[in-house]
Design a protein around this motif. Structure first.
Motif: not given
Length: 298
Positions: A116-145
């Motif tokens: 979100l960006n907001y220009k209060i006056i020409d020389d004064l500006k406000f900025r707020a940010t929010g971020s997310i980084d989500y990851g899901d890793i699955k590993e399957d290893r099968f040694q056949d009989p």
């Protein structure tokens, strides 16, 4: 303004059963509500799957194990079955192991940034940010009989799960003003917060009724299980001020007050500061005709 893209990628590996598949989606959106307020949203989704063979110094790795076999031997018997045992340092048929075993990894990831960006006056500006980084890793290893490595435990299945979450937000006030034609003042103040969580689980089972049971719950013996959990938080406040005269002489000062949850109870926060004096010698009149010098600061 908006930008949307999507992509698919599929590539075969250098060895049998190896491949890499990836799907991506990305969107960037920017909306100006009025001449003072604007909103931004950037979103990225990705999912990829990788199939492979055992790696490293293991005889079930085709590129490694084949070096220890007599190369004139047939991989298959006349009836079409796998030829095993083979003659060499080890009797393992690496092609059989590669085709029967499972080595699969799947990663799903979401990344998003909202601002979100907001220009209060020409020389004064406000900025707020929010971020997310989500990851899901699955590993399957099968040694056949049916392979020599998987025969002794009657099949071995290893499942690894990794989940990570990273949340971050910050807000800043930014001031810039030029007094007259030579006096430039700028200031920045704000805070930032970060929260990261990591979960890891590893489970291994053996004793499968037959090779058709290729999931973790098909094993009858719990060989091992382990898990780990980590979490930490960062919080920081910061401010910076700068004064410049005629773009030649610059004074700069910065202060931060940062904390981390991994520090001791009485030492979670610390105060840090810095300052600088700069002289842009290249802006002086006695160097204005020196063309080969683009910038010189002391």
């Amino acid at each position: 303004k908006f930008y949307i893209s999507a992509g698919l990628f599929n590539q075969k590996g250098q060895q049998i059963v190896q491949d890499f598949k990836r799907g991506t989606f990305k969107s960037n959106l920017e909306h100006h509500v009025n001449n003072k307020l604007s909103l931004e949203a950037n979103l990225s989704l990705s999912s990829f799957t990788q199939n492979g063979t055992l790696s490293g110094s293991t005889f079930a790795n085709p590129s490694f194990g084949s070096n220890f076999l007599i190369p004139t031997q047939a991989i298959y018997t006349p009836s079409g079955d796998y030829n095993e045992p083979l003659l060499g340092a080890v009797p393992t048929n690496p092609i059989k192991s590669a085709n029967y075993d499972i080595n699969k990894g799947t990663t799903n990831q979401l990344q998003g940034i909202f601002a979100l960006n907001y220009k209060i006056i020409d020389d004064l500006k406000f900025r707020a940010t929010g971020s997310i980084d989500y990851g899901d890793i699955k590993e399957d290893r099968f040694q056949d009989p049916r392979t020599r490595d998987g025969a002794a435990p009657n099949g071995r299945y290893t499942f690894l799960s990794t989940e990570f979450k990273n949340y971050q937000t910050n807000a800043t006030l930014n001031y810039n003003h030029l007094f007259g034609s030579k006096h430039k003042v700028s200031a920045l103040a704000g805070f930032e917060y970060r929260h990261q969580v990591n979960n890891n689980v590893t489970t291994q089972k053996t004793g499968f009724p037959n090779y058709l049971f290729r999931t973790l719950n098909g094993g009858t013996v719990l060989a091992s299980t382990s898990s780990s959990f980590t979490e930490f938080k960062n919080l920081g406040y910061f401010a910076r001020a700068e004064y410049g005269f005629d773009d030649k002489y610059i004074i700069n000062g910065t202060i931060r007050y940062d904390g981390n949850s991994r520090f001791g109870e009485n030492q979670k926060f610390g105060l840090f500061g810095s300052g600088s004096l700069t002289w842009r010698v290249s802006r002086e009149n006695f160097l204005k005709d020196v063309k080969w010098l683009s910038d010189w600061k002391i």
